[in-house]
Each structure stands twice: as structure tokens, then as C-alpha cells.
Design a protein around this motif. Structure first.
Motif, PDB file in Angstrom:
ATOM      1  N   ARG A  58       0.842  -1.212   0.000  1.00 51.93           N
ATOM      2  CA  ARG A  58       0.000   0.000   0.000  1.00 51.93           C
ATOM      3  C   ARG A  58       0.870   1.253   0.000  1.00 51.93           C
ATOM      4  NH1 ARG A  58      -5.383   0.164   3.067  1.00 51.93           N
ATOM      5  NH2 ARG A  58      -4.255   1.790   4.205  1.00 51.93           N
ATOM      6  N   GLN A  59       1.930   1.226   0.813  1.00 57.32           N
ATOM      7  CA  GLN A  59       2.835   2.390   0.817  1.00 57.32           C
ATOM      8  C   GLN A  59       3.427   2.619  -0.569  1.00 57.32           C
ATOM      9  OE1 GLN A  59       5.729   1.246   3.775  1.00 57.32           O
ATOM     10  NE2 GLN A  59       4.790   2.492   5.369  1.00 57.32           N
ATOM     11  N   LEU A  60       3.659   1.523  -1.294  1.00 53.15           N
ATOM     12  CA  LEU A  60       4.289   1.619  -2.610  1.00 53.15           C
ATOM     13  C   LEU A  60       3.272   1.874  -3.725  1.00 53.15           C
ATOM     14  CD1 LEU A  60       6.791  -1.334  -2.035  1.00 53.15           C
ATOM     15  CD2 LEU A  60       7.428   1.062  -2.327  1.00 53.15           C
ATOM     16  N   GLY A  61       2.026   2.082  -3.339  1.00 55.71           N
ATOM     17  CA  GLY A  61       1.019   2.526  -4.310  1.00 55.71           C
ATOM     18  C   GLY A  61       0.204   1.420  -4.946  1.00 55.71           C
ATOM     19  N   HIS A  62       0.212   0.224  -4.368  1.00 53.57           N
ATOM     20  CA  HIS A  62      -0.583  -0.873  -4.943  1.00 53.57           C
ATOM     21  C   HIS A  62      -1.727  -1.241  -4.014  1.00 53.57           C
ATOM     22  CE1 HIS A  62       2.061  -1.533  -8.317  1.00 53.57           C
ATOM     23  NE2 HIS A  62       3.081  -1.381  -7.487  1.00 53.57           N
ATOM     24  N   SER A  63      -2.838  -1.668  -4.610  1.00 51.91           N
ATOM     25  CA  SER A  63      -3.974  -2.065  -3.789  1.00 51.91           C
ATOM     26  C   SER A  63      -3.826  -3.537  -3.391  1.00 51.91           C
ATOM     27  CB  SER A  63      -5.284  -1.840  -4.555  1.00 51.91           C
ATOM     28  OG  SER A  63      -5.298  -2.631  -5.723  1.00 51.91           O
ATOM     29  N   VAL A  64      -4.284  -3.842  -2.172  1.00 51.91           N
ATOM     30  CA  VAL A  64      -4.109  -5.212  -1.660  1.00 51.91           C
ATOM     31  C   VAL A  64      -5.377  -5.688  -0.959  1.00 51.91           C
ATOM     32  CG1 VAL A  64      -1.634  -4.877  -1.224  1.00 51.91           C
ATOM     33  CG2 VAL A  64      -3.238  -4.463   0.618  1.00 51.91           C
ATOM     34  N   ILE A  65      -5.467  -6.998  -0.827  1.00 58.98           N
ATOM     35  CA  ILE A  65      -6.441  -7.592   0.097  1.00 58.98           C
ATOM     36  C   ILE A  65      -5.689  -8.690   0.851  1.00 58.98           C
ATOM     37  CG2 ILE A  65      -7.380  -9.262  -1.594  1.00 58.98           C
ATOM     38  CD1 ILE A  65      -9.581  -7.464   0.917  1.00 58.98           C
ATOM     39  N   LEU A  66      -5.863  -8.709   2.157  1.00 59.83           N
ATOM     40  CA  LEU A  66      -5.132  -9.661   3.014  1.00 59.83           C
ATOM     41  C   LEU A  66      -6.135 -10.633   3.615  1.00 59.83           C
ATOM     42  CD1 LEU A  66      -2.564 -10.534   4.582  1.00 59.83           C
ATOM     43  CD2 LEU A  66      -2.979  -8.667   6.178  1.00 59.83           C
ATOM     44  N   ILE A  67      -5.896 -11.924   3.393  1.00 60.49           N
ATOM     45  CA  ILE A  67      -6.822 -12.960   3.896  1.00 60.49           C
ATOM     46  C   ILE A  67      -6.182 -13.653   5.095  1.00 60.49           C
ATOM     47  CG2 ILE A  67      -8.005 -15.113   3.323  1.00 60.49           C
ATOM     48  CD1 ILE A  67      -7.693 -14.243   0.367  1.00 60.49           C
ATOM     49  N   GLU A  68      -6.851 -13.629   6.232  1.00 60.72           N
ATOM     50  CA  GLU A  68      -6.300 -14.236   7.446  1.00 60.72           C
ATOM     51  C   GLU A  68      -7.339 -15.160   8.074  1.00 60.72           C
ATOM     52  OE1 GLU A  68      -3.485 -14.649   9.269  1.00 60.72           O
ATOM     53  OE2 GLU A  68      -4.772 -15.694  10.706  1.00 60.72           O
ATOM     54  N   ARG A  69      -6.890 -16.349   8.428  1.00 63.78           N
ATOM     55  CA  ARG A  69      -7.786 -17.365   9.011  1.00 63.78           C
ATOM     56  C   ARG A  69      -8.254 -16.993  10.420  1.00 63.78           C
ATOM     57  NH1 ARG A  69      -4.371 -22.524  10.130  1.00 63.78           N
ATOM     58  NH2 ARG A  69      -3.553 -20.976  11.572  1.00 63.78           N
ATOM     59  N   ASP A  70      -7.359 -16.413  11.234  1.00 64.87           N
ATOM     60  CA  ASP A  70      -7.713 -16.058  12.618  1.00 64.87           C
ATOM     61  C   ASP A  70      -8.530 -14.766  12.658  1.00 64.87           C
ATOM     62  OD1 ASP A  70      -6.398 -18.267  13.505  1.00 64.87           O
ATOM     63  OD2 ASP A  70      -4.602 -17.201  14.197  1.00 64.87           O
ATOM     64  N   ASP A  71      -9.018 -14.434  13.870  1.00 60.65           N
ATOM     65  CA  ASP A  71      -9.797 -13.191  13.990  1.00 60.65           C
ATOM     66  C   ASP A  71      -8.917 -11.983  14.303  1.00 60.65           C
ATOM     67  OD1 ASP A  71      -9.078 -13.648  16.567  1.00 60.65           O
ATOM     68  OD2 ASP A  71     -11.117 -13.800  17.380  1.00 60.65           O
ATOM     69  N   HIS A  72      -7.605 -12.158  14.152  1.00 60.90           N
ATOM     70  CA  HIS A  72      -6.671 -11.054  14.365  1.00 60.90           C
ATOM     71  C   HIS A  72      -5.442 -11.287  13.495  1.00 60.90           C
ATOM     72  CE1 HIS A  72      -5.459 -14.298  17.067  1.00 60.90           C
ATOM     73  NE2 HIS A  72      -4.228 -13.890  16.811  1.00 60.90           N
ATOM     74  N   LEU A  73      -4.665 -10.230  13.272  1.00 65.43           N
ATOM     75  CA  LEU A  73      -3.403 -10.376  12.548  1.00 65.43           C
ATOM     76  C   LEU A  73      -2.281 -10.699  13.544  1.00 65.43           C
ATOM     77  CD1 LEU A  73      -3.608  -7.298  10.117  1.00 65.43           C
ATOM     78  CD2 LEU A  73      -4.242  -9.680   9.663  1.00 65.43           C
ATOM     79  N   GLY A  74      -1.163 -11.178  13.035  1.00 62.82           N
ATOM     80  CA  GLY A  74       0.008 -11.353  13.918  1.00 62.82           C
ATOM     81  C   GLY A  74       0.606 -12.743  13.914  1.00 62.82           C
ATOM     82  N   GLY A  75      -0.147 -13.775  13.510  1.00 63.83           N
ATOM     83  CA  GLY A  75       0.419 -15.129  13.445  1.00 63.83           C
ATOM     84  C   GLY A  75       1.005 -15.563  14.781  1.00 63.83           C
ATOM     85  N   HIS A  76       2.314 -15.771  14.807  1.00 62.79           N
ATOM     86  CA  HIS A  76       2.963 -16.278  16.018  1.00 62.79           C
ATOM     87  C   HIS A  76       3.124 -15.225  17.109  1.00 62.79           C
ATOM     88  CE1 HIS A  76       3.604 -19.960  13.995  1.00 62.79           C
ATOM     89  NE2 HIS A  76       4.636 -19.592  13.260  1.00 62.79           N
ATOM     90  N   THR A  77       2.617 -14.023  16.878  1.00 64.56           N
ATOM     91  CA  THR A  77       2.727 -12.975  17.913  1.00 64.56           C
ATOM     92  C   THR A  77       1.491 -13.038  18.799  1.00 64.56           C
ATOM     93  OG1 THR A  77       3.925 -11.628  16.345  1.00 64.56           O
ATOM     94  CG2 THR A  77       3.020 -10.492  18.271  1.00 64.56           C
ATOM     95  N   ARG A  78       1.692 -13.225  20.087  1.00 70.43           N
ATOM     96  CA  ARG A  78       0.565 -13.338  21.018  1.00 70.43           C
ATOM     97  C   ARG A  78       0.870 -12.532  22.263  1.00 70.43           C
ATOM     98  NH1 ARG A  78      -3.386 -17.578  19.450  1.00 70.43           N
ATOM     99  NH2 ARG A  78      -2.636 -17.814  17.331  1.00 70.43           N
ATOM    100  N   THR A  79      -0.087 -11.750  22.724  1.00 70.94           N
ATOM    101  CA  THR A  79       0.102 -11.018  23.981  1.00 70.94           C
ATOM    102  C   THR A  79      -1.035 -11.376  24.930  1.00 70.94           C
ATOM    103  OG1 THR A  79       1.091  -9.201  22.726  1.00 70.94           O
ATOM    104  CG2 THR A  79       0.474  -8.739  25.006  1.00 70.94           C
ATOM    105  N   TYR A  80      -0.655 -11.794  26.138  1.00 71.53           N
ATOM    106  CA  TYR A  80      -1.648 -12.080  27.190  1.00 71.53           C
ATOM    107  C   TYR A  80      -1.665 -10.894  28.157  1.00 71.53           C
ATOM    108  CZ  TYR A  80      -3.273 -13.909  31.688  1.00 71.53           C
ATOM    109  OH  TYR A  80      -3.927 -14.081  32.885  1.00 71.53           O
ATOM    110  N   TYR A  81      -2.848 -10.488  28.597  1.00 73.78           N
ATOM    111  CA  TYR A  81      -2.948  -9.429  29.600  1.00 73.78           C
ATOM    112  C   TYR A  81      -3.426 -10.046  30.910  1.00 73.78           C
ATOM    113  CZ  TYR A  81      -2.271  -6.069  25.853  1.00 73.78           C
ATOM    114  OH  TYR A  81      -1.722  -5.355  24.817  1.00 73.78           O
ATOM    115  N   ASP A  82      -2.666  -9.846  31.993  1.00 73.52           N
ATOM    116  CA  ASP A  82      -3.086 -10.401  33.282  1.00 73.52           C
ATOM    117  C   ASP A  82      -4.255  -9.559  33.817  1.00 73.52           C
ATOM    118  OD1 ASP A  82      -2.067  -8.104  34.470  1.00 73.52           O
ATOM    119  OD2 ASP A  82      -0.878  -9.181  35.955  1.00 73.52           O
TER     120      ASP A  82
END
Ligand SMILES: Cc1cc2nc3c(=O)[nH]c(=O)nc-3n(C[C@H](O)[C@H](O)[C@H](O)COP(=O)(O)OP(=O)(O)OC[C@H]3O[C@@H](n4cnc5c(N)ncnc54)[C@H](O)[C@@H]3O)c2cc1C
Length: 487
Positions: free
Chosen positions: A60-84
Motif C-alpha cells: 500500500r505504501q508503494l502505491g498498490h492495492s491489496v487484500i489480506l486474507i487471514e484465518r484467525d480473527d486477528h493479525l500477527g500469526g505467532h505474535t501473542r500477547t496475554y494481559y493479566d
């Protein structure tokens, strides 16, 4: 091979005639009838983890249109944050970053501050046990600094490993040695504990071809251990992906999966996607696939025989992190799992590699490796708790462990045999870049490091995807190289 070409052309003809299309059985002419269900973009990206999110933001920054398909209900893959319950964040997926330009640019773009992180401070309080039995295991003997210096010198002899899988031909013999033979050859015994801790998730590291260890525990990781890593100042790495999600807005389809695909035309690829609001037909010039390229993950793709025979060679490991409340481990102590009776004391898997203090009283990160065993969530939870309880036998007054957060990051490492690597597996894999207007990035294409993957993806965008999009616009493309086996 002739058969596959014929099959591809027949499939294209069937689609043209409005007949059911190939293995992924969807008819673009029918699915695309309702224009409100059609999404047209320059690039469709599949998988919204580290590589896919980066690719979407950059294109998008480089001026192209995109669509991103993600199976989970959030982006990030292996990135996970837990809040106590007090709202304090604990990262139990991606934790730290090796420093590179892409890291600072990506975080800088979203104005998310980074901070330095000195790993040696965390490991100062390390105690070692065999978590099958609670038996205390002594620290590795020998000169660690000397062994790590030798390891780093070997990495310096193979600088191409930092950029991807462009291996020399023939592949250097050292890279193909089973890792135990490599350890013996270079007298790396004292370094095996630290290597095991950093290359978590692989499984039985002693029998992997050495190249997988060298790519995972890379020069960048070695530099990070020496000079420090970075992490988000808030200690909540998920913030990066929440910011990206907000910026990408209508260009993301969450909780969505591919139902079918038609890449039989050169100018427009069609991807049928199941989204929470019904089916969507995506029409895009190019596709970037960032999900692990295992046949079972790509079952609704219209793979040709070349793609199928290459991806079909991958095997994978299983890896699960958790946040665990373990009362009774003294403050600041990190528990490392070591086999009391194994070569180099490598831990026996399935098992918890390590209980790392989170910085919050009694809360630990548990990183659980299962090697090639696909475990159920219950089995993983039970084994993590059992591993913690073994510490009672070691004299700790351990209370009942409680798992507060859990994730399944499998399939984790994708790998092939040393023989396949020697026979040019990665050369063949890389020859798929651009084949049928499809490009690939993600850990299977380089290494398990977010920043290394951002750098790899940046190069892919600059050197391949952007070039191909631009030359098509100006009508100057040299034409797609055909299947090399096609006469
Ligand atoms: C526990 C853990 C700790 C880690 N710690 C660090 C660390 O501290 N530092 C570091 O640099 N790296 C770390 N890594 C490695 C790093 O996370 C990975 O290398 C990186 O995330 C891989 O990026 P990727 O884009 O290949 O895959 P992912 O980030 O996993 O992204 C793939 C995405 O595709 C989605 N997906 C999968 N299948 C489909 C499908 N069929 N359709 C649509 N979407 C799909 C997934 O949900 C996921 O969001 C860690 C990994 C794990 C598991």
C-alpha cells in the motif's frame, strides 16, 4: 509432465465454458455474478502473520492495492500477547527482535516505540532439571565462549544463509551433516544448551541437517545475544498488528479462508474466499502466499503437478507456547529442561523447553516442543503442568500450576531431508517464485525470525512483485518462464 500441461489447459477451457473448475471446484463466472461480492485488487496476500502483514502495509505504501486474507480473527500469526487481570502484558509468542532497518521502519511507521532487551539478564537465574523426573542437571562443561566463537566463525563462512535459501551448488557438505556430527566435528558441545534454547520448536535437533540450526540460530541472533535485541517498549508486541489492522481497514478479511482458486489466466487470478459475511470472489493480478506451504494447508489451491511435487516434500514440527501460573518458583529463576541421560543433555520431547519468568510474580512463559508429534491441547496442558510439578521432587514448594493462556503454533518448522537439500530442493522451491503469478514468503522460505522475514519480504516485493506489476502496466514483461520440464 505433458499430462499436467494438458490438464491445466483443459481446466482453463472448462472454466471458460462455465464448467466446474479443477480440484478446487468453483466457477468464477457464477461466483462473480453479484458485483458486491467481488473484490478487485493488484495483489491478494494469503496469511496475515509477520510476513503477510508486512507485505500488505508495504505494498500500500508503494502505491498498490491489496487484500489480506487471514484465518484467525486477528493479525500477527505467532505474535501473542496475554494481559493479566491487572492489565499487564506478557508476550508469549514473538518476544524479541534482531535489529535491522526493516524493524525500525516498520515500528516507526506506526509510531510504536522500541526498547532494548538484554537476554543475558534473564538467563542469569537459570537452574537446570530433567522435567521428566525433577532430577537436577549440572551446567554444560567446557568453554562456552570458545564454542560460540567457533560457531559464529562457521556462520561467517556461509553469509548467504542470512538472505534465504540460495545455497551454493553443490551444497557444502558441512551444511548437510546431521547436527550431532556437526557438533562433534567443530567441538560445539558446550554451546548445545544455548543453541537448543534458541532453536526451540524444531524437535530432535541432533538429527536435523545442520543447515536448519545455522539458519535459525543465525549471525543476527548471535549478534543479538552479544549486543542486545529489541522489543516493543510496552512489552506488548501484538500492538504492532493491531495498528496494522487499523490502517489496513477494509483491505483485510479476518476469520476467512480460501475455498477455491483459479490461476489459469495470465492477467487475473481468482480466489474464492469464505468470510464471516459470506463468500467473496477476489480478482487480483498477483498472489502472495505466506502460510506454511504444506499440501494440507493448500488443499483448496489449484496446485499444478510441479507445485504439488515440491510442497509435498515438506514435513513439519509441532510447537506450543503458554502462560502458566506456577506458585513456588523463586523470583527471577528460569527453569531449563535438560535430559539427565541424553547426548549433550538435550531435553526429551514432547516436553517444556523452559519456564521463563515473565516479570510478573509467579507467571511464567512455557515453551513446549513436541517434535513430530501432533498433540491435543489437553495433552499439552497436562504435560506442561506435570513438568512444573516435577520441581516438587527437586525441593521447590510448587503450588498447583494453572495455564492462563495457550496457543498452538503448529505446523512450526517446515523441513526436508539432507538428501533432498543436496538434490536441489531449495533451488526448485525458489523456482516457484512468480510461477503462475504467485509469490511466496514466510518462515518456510527463509527462517523463523520476524525481522529476517521482513527483510526477505522487502526484497521479494522490490525485486520481483513490484517489477512484475510495473512491467505488466507498461507491457514490457519478458513473459513467465514456463515449467522447466515443459519441452
Ligand atoms: C512461540 C514462538 C515464539 C517466537 N519468538 C520469536 C521471537 O522472539 N522473535 C522472532 O523474531 N521470531 C520469533 N518466533 C518466530 C516468528 O514468529 C516466525 O518466524 C514468524 O512469525 C513467521 O512469520 P510467517 O509470516 O511465516 O508466519 P506467521 O506469523 O505464523 O503467519 C502466518 C499466518 O497465516 C495464517 N494462516 C495459516 N493458514 C492459513 C490459511 N489456510 N488461510 C488463511 N490464513 C492462514 C495464520 O493464522 C498466521 O496468521 C517465534 C515463534 C513462536 C511460535
Amino acid at each position: 509432465m505433458l499430462f499436467s500441461i494438458k490438464a491445466t489447459r483443459l481446466a482453463a477451457l472448462a472454466a471458460w465454458l462455465g464448467l466446474a473448475f479443477s480440484r478446487s471446484t468453483f466457477n468464477p463466472e457464477v461466483e462473480g455474478k453479484d458485483p458486491s461480492h467481488v473484490i478487485t485488487r493488484n495483489v491478494c496476500i494469503i496469511g496475515g502473520g509477520a510476513s503477510g502483514t508486512y507485505a500488505a502495509v508495504r505494498l500500500r505504501q508503494l502505491g498498490h492495492s491489496v487484500i489480506l486474507i487471514e484465518r484467525d480473527d486477528h493479525l500477527g500469526g505467532h505474535t501473542r500477547t496475554y494481559y493479566d487481570p491487572a492489565g499487564r502484558p506478557i508476550d508469549y509468542g514473538v518476544w524479541v527482535y534482531s535489529n535491522n532497518t526493516e524493524l525500525f521502519d516498520f515500528f516507526g511507521h506506526f509510531n510504536i516505540p522500541l526498547t532494548g532487551l538484554d537476554f543475558t539478564r534473564i538467563t542469569q537465574g537459570t537452574q537446570r532439571f530433567d522435567l521428566r523426573t525433577g532430577q537436577r542437571v549440572p551446567p554444560p562443561s567446557g568453554d562456552l565462549v570458545d564454542a560460540m566463537t567457533r560457531y559464529a566463525q562457521i556462520l561467517l563462512q556461509h553469509p548467504y544463509l542470512s538472505d534465504g535459501w540460495d545455497l551454493p551448488d553443490p551444497v557444502p557438505e558441512d551444511l548437510l551433516l546431521p547436527f550431532h556430527a556437526f557438533i562433534e566435528k567443530y567441538n560445539l558441545g558446550p554451546a548445545v544448551e544455548i543453541l537448543t534454547l534458541y532453536v526451540q520448536g524444531l524437535g530432535d535437533i541432533l538429527h536435523y541437517p545442520a543447515v536448519y540450526i545455522l539458519k535459525y540460530f543465525s549471525l543476527e541472533v548471535a549478534l543479538g545475544i552479544q549486543g542486545g535485541f529489541s522489543t516493543s517498549a510496552s512489552r506488548a508486541n501484538q500492538e504492532l498488528y493491531s495498528a496494522a489492522r487499523q490502517e489496513l481497514d477494509g483491505d483485510v478479511l479476518l476469520s476467512s479462508t480460501v475455498l477455491g482458486m483459479d490461476r489459469s489466466y495470465s492477467d487475473m487470478q481468482r480466489i474464492l474466499v469464505q468470510t464471516p459475511s459470506g463468500k467473496k470472489l477476489i480478482e487480483a493480478e498477483k498472489i502472495i502466499v505466506t502460510i506454511p506451504p504444506l499440501l494440507r494447508s493448500l488443499q483448496n489451491f489449484d496446485l499444478d503437478s510441479r507445485e504439488e511435487s515440491i510442497f509435498g516434500q515438506f514435513d513439519n514440527s509441532y510447537y506450543y507456547p503458554a502462560v502458566v501460573d506456577i506458585p513456588g518458583i523463586p523470583n527471577g529463576v528460569q527453569i531449563v529442561n535438560r535430559g539427565a541421560d541424553t547426548p549433550y543433555n538435550v531435553p526429551v520431547l514432547p516436553g517444556t523447553y523452559v519456564f521463563t519468568p515473565s516479570g510478573i510474580q509467579d507467571l511464567f512463559l512455557a515453551f513446549f516442543g513436541a517434535g513430530d508429534v501432533n498433540m491435543t491441547e489437553n495433552q499439552v496442558r497436562e504435560t506442561i503442568c506435570d513438568n512444573a510439578l516435577q520441581l516438587r521432587k527437586a525441593g521447590f514448594d510448587i503450588g498447583e500450576p494453572k495455564i492462563l493462556a495457550y496457543a498452538n503454533h503448529s505446523p512450526f518448522q517446515l523441513f526436508v531431508s539432507a538428501e533432498a537439500i543436496e538434490d536441489g530442493f531449495y533451488r526448485d522451491l525458489y523456482s516457484l517464485q512468480g510461477h503462475r503469478n504467485t509469490y511466496y514468503t514466510g518462515a518456510a522460505w527463509h527462517a523463523h525470525s520476524s525481522t529476517a522475514l521482513w527483510k526477505f519480504t522487502e526484497r521479494l516485493l522490490q525485486e520481483r512483485v513490484m517489477n512484475d506489476l510495473n512491467c505488466e502496466e507498461s507491457g514490457t514483461c519478458p513473459g513467465d518462464p514456463e515449467d522447466p520440464e515443459d519441452p
